[in-house]
Design a protein around this motif. Structure first.
Motif, PDB file in Angstrom:
ATOM      1  N   GLU A 258      78.064  15.966  95.875  1.00 34.72           N
ATOM      2  CA  GLU A 258      78.327  15.325  94.591  1.00 34.72           C
ATOM      3  C   GLU A 258      77.810  16.139  93.413  1.00 34.72           C
ATOM      4  O   GLU A 258      78.189  15.890  92.266  1.00 34.72           O
ATOM      5  CB  GLU A 258      77.703  13.919  94.572  1.00 34.72           C
ATOM      6  N   LYS A 259      76.904  17.098  93.682  1.00 33.30           N
ATOM      7  CA  LYS A 259      76.376  17.952  92.619  1.00 33.30           C
ATOM      8  C   LYS A 259      76.759  19.409  92.837  1.00 33.30           C
ATOM      9  O   LYS A 259      76.189  20.304  92.234  1.00 33.30           O
ATOM     10  CB  LYS A 259      74.852  17.821  92.548  1.00 33.30           C
ATOM     11  N   GLY A 260      77.749  19.640  93.720  1.00 29.49           N
ATOM     12  CA  GLY A 260      78.168  20.993  94.053  1.00 29.49           C
ATOM     13  C   GLY A 260      79.078  21.614  93.005  1.00 29.49           C
ATOM     14  O   GLY A 260      79.463  20.957  92.019  1.00 29.49           O
ATOM     15  N   PRO A 261      79.458  22.869  93.186  1.00 31.20           N
ATOM     16  CA  PRO A 261      80.244  23.606  92.189  1.00 31.20           C
ATOM     17  C   PRO A 261      81.520  22.913  91.743  1.00 31.20           C
ATOM     18  O   PRO A 261      81.914  23.014  90.577  1.00 31.20           O
ATOM     19  CB  PRO A 261      80.547  24.930  92.906  1.00 31.20           C
ATOM     20  N   ARG A 262      82.192  22.204  92.655  1.00 29.73           N
ATOM     21  CA  ARG A 262      83.436  21.518  92.281  1.00 29.73           C
ATOM     22  C   ARG A 262      83.196  20.367  91.303  1.00 29.73           C
ATOM     23  O   ARG A 262      84.134  19.893  90.652  1.00 29.73           O
ATOM     24  CB  ARG A 262      84.132  20.997  93.532  1.00 29.73           C
ATOM     25  N   LYS A 263      81.953  19.907  91.201  1.00 24.04           N
ATOM     26  CA  LYS A 263      81.633  18.767  90.332  1.00 24.04           C
ATOM     27  C   LYS A 263      80.872  19.177  89.076  1.00 24.04           C
ATOM     28  O   LYS A 263      80.598  18.333  88.227  1.00 24.04           O
ATOM     29  CB  LYS A 263      80.778  17.754  91.119  1.00 24.04           C
ATOM     30  N   TRP A 264      80.488  20.450  88.956  1.00 23.82           N
ATOM     31  CA  TRP A 264      79.639  20.868  87.848  1.00 23.82           C
ATOM     32  C   TRP A 264      80.215  20.484  86.489  1.00 23.82           C
ATOM     33  O   TRP A 264      79.497  20.046  85.600  1.00 23.82           O
ATOM     34  CB  TRP A 264      79.413  22.379  87.893  1.00 23.82           C
TER      35      TRP A 264
ATOM     36  N   ASN B  69      71.090  32.926  79.142  1.00 27.30           N
ATOM     37  CA  ASN B  69      70.684  31.531  79.086  1.00 27.30           C
ATOM     38  C   ASN B  69      71.462  30.680  80.071  1.00 27.30           C
ATOM     39  O   ASN B  69      70.945  29.731  80.637  1.00 27.30           O
ATOM     40  CB  ASN B  69      70.868  30.992  77.661  1.00 27.30           C
ATOM     41  N   ALA B  70      72.736  31.026  80.265  1.00 29.30           N
ATOM     42  CA  ALA B  70      73.550  30.265  81.199  1.00 29.30           C
ATOM     43  C   ALA B  70      73.136  30.541  82.634  1.00 29.30           C
ATOM     44  O   ALA B  70      73.214  29.676  83.484  1.00 29.30           O
ATOM     45  CB  ALA B  70      75.025  30.604  80.997  1.00 29.30           C
ATOM     46  N   GLN B  71      72.686  31.741  82.911  1.00 27.44           N
ATOM     47  CA  GLN B  71      72.342  32.119  84.277  1.00 27.44           C
ATOM     48  C   GLN B  71      70.964  31.612  84.669  1.00 27.44           C
ATOM     49  O   GLN B  71      70.761  31.113  85.760  1.00 27.44           O
ATOM     50  CB  GLN B  71      72.391  33.646  84.413  1.00 27.44           C
ATOM     51  N   GLU B  72      69.988  31.740  83.799  1.00 23.00           N
ATOM     52  CA  GLU B  72      68.610  31.435  84.140  1.00 23.00           C
ATOM     53  C   GLU B  72      68.188  30.114  83.502  1.00 23.00           C
ATOM     54  O   GLU B  72      67.629  30.073  82.426  1.00 23.00           O
ATOM     55  CB  GLU B  72      67.702  32.570  83.663  1.00 23.00           C
ATOM     56  N   VAL B  73      68.499  29.012  84.150  1.00 29.48           N
ATOM     57  CA  VAL B  73      68.112  27.707  83.644  1.00 29.48           C
ATOM     58  C   VAL B  73      66.736  27.339  84.160  1.00 29.48           C
ATOM     59  O   VAL B  73      66.289  27.833  85.187  1.00 29.48           O
ATOM     60  CB  VAL B  73      69.143  26.620  84.033  1.00 29.48           C
ATOM     61  N   ASP B  74      66.058  26.444  83.440  1.00 29.44           N
ATOM     62  CA  ASP B  74      64.701  26.062  83.819  1.00 29.44           C
ATOM     63  C   ASP B  74      64.675  25.062  84.962  1.00 29.44           C
ATOM     64  O   ASP B  74      63.722  25.018  85.730  1.00 29.44           O
ATOM     65  CB  ASP B  74      63.966  25.466  82.610  1.00 29.44           C
ATOM     66  N   ASP B  75      65.698  24.212  85.058  1.00 27.10           N
ATOM     67  CA  ASP B  75      65.676  23.161  86.067  1.00 27.10           C
ATOM     68  C   ASP B  75      67.058  23.020  86.682  1.00 27.10           C
ATOM     69  O   ASP B  75      67.990  22.580  86.030  1.00 27.10           O
ATOM     70  CB  ASP B  75      65.241  21.830  85.431  1.00 27.10           C
ATOM     71  N   GLU B  76      67.177  23.408  87.936  1.00 23.90           N
ATOM     72  CA  GLU B  76      68.463  23.355  88.614  1.00 23.90           C
ATOM     73  C   GLU B  76      68.634  22.093  89.456  1.00 23.90           C
ATOM     74  O   GLU B  76      69.602  21.983  90.203  1.00 23.90           O
ATOM     75  CB  GLU B  76      68.634  24.594  89.504  1.00 23.90           C
ATOM     76  N   ARG B  77      67.745  21.122  89.345  1.00 24.06           N
ATOM     77  CA  ARG B  77      67.843  19.955  90.205  1.00 24.06           C
ATOM     78  C   ARG B  77      69.041  19.079  89.869  1.00 24.06           C
ATOM     79  O   ARG B  77      69.439  18.239  90.666  1.00 24.06           O
ATOM     80  CB  ARG B  77      66.553  19.142  90.125  1.00 24.06           C
ATOM     81  N   GLU B  78      69.627  19.275  88.693  1.00 24.08           N
ATOM     82  CA  GLU B  78      70.786  18.473  88.312  1.00 24.08           C
ATOM     83  C   GLU B  78      72.051  18.924  89.027  1.00 24.08           C
ATOM     84  O   GLU B  78      73.064  18.248  88.969  1.00 24.08           O
ATOM     85  CB  GLU B  78      70.992  18.544  86.800  1.00 24.08           C
ATOM     86  N   PHE B  79      72.015  20.087  89.672  1.00 20.54           N
ATOM     87  CA  PHE B  79      73.176  20.574  90.410  1.00 20.54           C
ATOM     88  C   PHE B  79      72.702  21.297  91.660  1.00 20.54           C
ATOM     89  O   PHE B  79      71.523  21.577  91.828  1.00 20.54           O
ATOM     90  CB  PHE B  79      74.022  21.503  89.527  1.00 20.54           C
ATOM     91  N   ASP B  80      73.638  21.576  92.555  1.00 23.47           N
ATOM     92  CA  ASP B  80      73.314  22.368  93.738  1.00 23.47           C
ATOM     93  C   ASP B  80      74.525  23.200  94.118  1.00 23.47           C
ATOM     94  O   ASP B  80      75.517  23.244  93.396  1.00 23.47           O
ATOM     95  CB  ASP B  80      72.821  21.478  94.894  1.00 23.47           C
ATOM     96  N   TYR B  81      74.437  23.882  95.258  1.00 18.46           N
ATOM     97  CA  TYR B  81      75.501  24.788  95.668  1.00 18.46           C
ATOM     98  C   TYR B  81      76.243  24.303  96.904  1.00 18.46           C
ATOM     99  O   TYR B  81      76.983  25.057  97.527  1.00 18.46           O
ATOM    100  CB  TYR B  81      74.914  26.192  95.910  1.00 18.46           C
ATOM    101  N   SER B  82      76.061  23.047  97.246  1.00 16.32           N
ATOM    102  CA  SER B  82      76.750  22.473  98.395  1.00 16.32           C
ATOM    103  C   SER B  82      78.252  22.396  98.101  1.00 16.32           C
ATOM    104  O   SER B  82      78.670  21.876  97.063  1.00 16.32           O
ATOM    105  CB  SER B  82      76.201  21.079  98.686  1.00 16.32           C
ATOM    106  N   LYS B  83      79.063  22.910  99.015  1.00 20.84           N
ATOM    107  CA  LYS B  83      80.511  22.988  98.772  1.00 20.84           C
ATOM    108  C   LYS B  83      81.139  21.632  98.509  1.00 20.84           C
ATOM    109  O   LYS B  83      82.027  21.494  97.673  1.00 20.84           O
ATOM    110  CB  LYS B  83      81.207  23.643  99.969  1.00 20.84           C
ATOM    111  N   HIS B  84      80.702  20.622  99.246  1.00 18.60           N
ATOM    112  CA  HIS B  84      81.355  19.323  99.163  1.00 18.60           C
ATOM    113  C   HIS B  84      80.440  18.222  98.622  1.00 18.60           C
ATOM    114  O   HIS B  84      80.790  17.047  98.672  1.00 18.60           O
ATOM    115  CB  HIS B  84      81.894  18.924 100.542  1.00 18.60           C
TER     116      HIS B  84
END
Length: 203
Positions: A38-44, A21-36
């Motif tokens: 505002e929605k990147g991994p450091r801000k998740w 469930n944690a891996q396969e989410v229905d909507d990933e628009r709330e986050f992204d994989y950009s390093k820097h």
């Protein structure tokens, strides 16, 4: 689609039932994989309270596959993919193929994992020695264990870089274009052979 597979590696990640469930989410628009970003991994961990483990966790994606830290502890022993009925879906944040019929399986450590989905992320979710790639394909497999009553997930990742057109993705472009801005739209693809997906190096 100018995407060419770059065989830095084909990598495999296994998840237990609770991780699916944690891996396969229905909507990933709330986050992204950009390093820097505002929605990147450091801000998740700051985006949602239920994601706060992302601020201090050590075992979640995205993973940097460093040659100094990565050990090969398992690998697909064999695969038996086959052509089967499939649909394509615009999930809003990505495009996903779902095999409705039996798309075959891959064997890992003696267990068979059935192919269920293929979807693409751009840019890549994972990095190799700190390097991000233009796109990443996830081939999602499920293993049902009738003795335990749960399942595990095996994700085979394929990394791409911009280059010559990928033949498999190019075949899908008409269907993908017809679904632009139509979230949750689905389209019947007929028979799709997973063996046509290029997982071989072109570098």
């Amino acid at each position: 689609m100018k995407a060419i597979y770059c065989n830095v590696l084909v990598f495999l990640i296994l998840f237990g039932a609770k991780s699916v469930n944690a891996q396969e989410v229905d909507d990933e628009r709330e986050f992204d994989y950009s390093k820097h970003g505002e929605k990147g991994p450091r801000k998740w961990g700051q985006i949602k309270q239920e994601w706060d483990a992302c601020s201090n966790g050590t075992m979640q994606s995205p993973i940097d596959l460093s040659s100094e830290r990565v050990q090969i502890i398992l690998k697909p022993e064999k695969k038996n993919y086959k052509a089967a009925h499939a649909i394509i879906k615009n999930r809003g944040h990505d495009v996903q193929i779902e095999w409705i019929g039996d798309g075959g399986w891959t064997s890992i450590n003696g267990d068979d994992y059935r192919l269920r989905y293929a979807h693409w992320h751009s840019p890549s979710e994972h990095t190799v020695n700190g390097r991000s790639y233009d796109m990443e394909l996830h081939l999602v497999h499920l293993n049902t264990n009738p003795n335990v009553g749960n399942y595990k997930i095996a994700v085979v990742g394929v990394l791409y870089k911009i280059g010559r057109a990928d033949q498999f993705i190019s075949r899908l472009m008409t269907d993908i274009s017809s679904m632009t801005d139509k979230r949750n739209a689905t389209k019947d693809l007929g028979t799709i052979d997973p063996n046509d997906i290029n997982t071989q190096s072109k570098r």
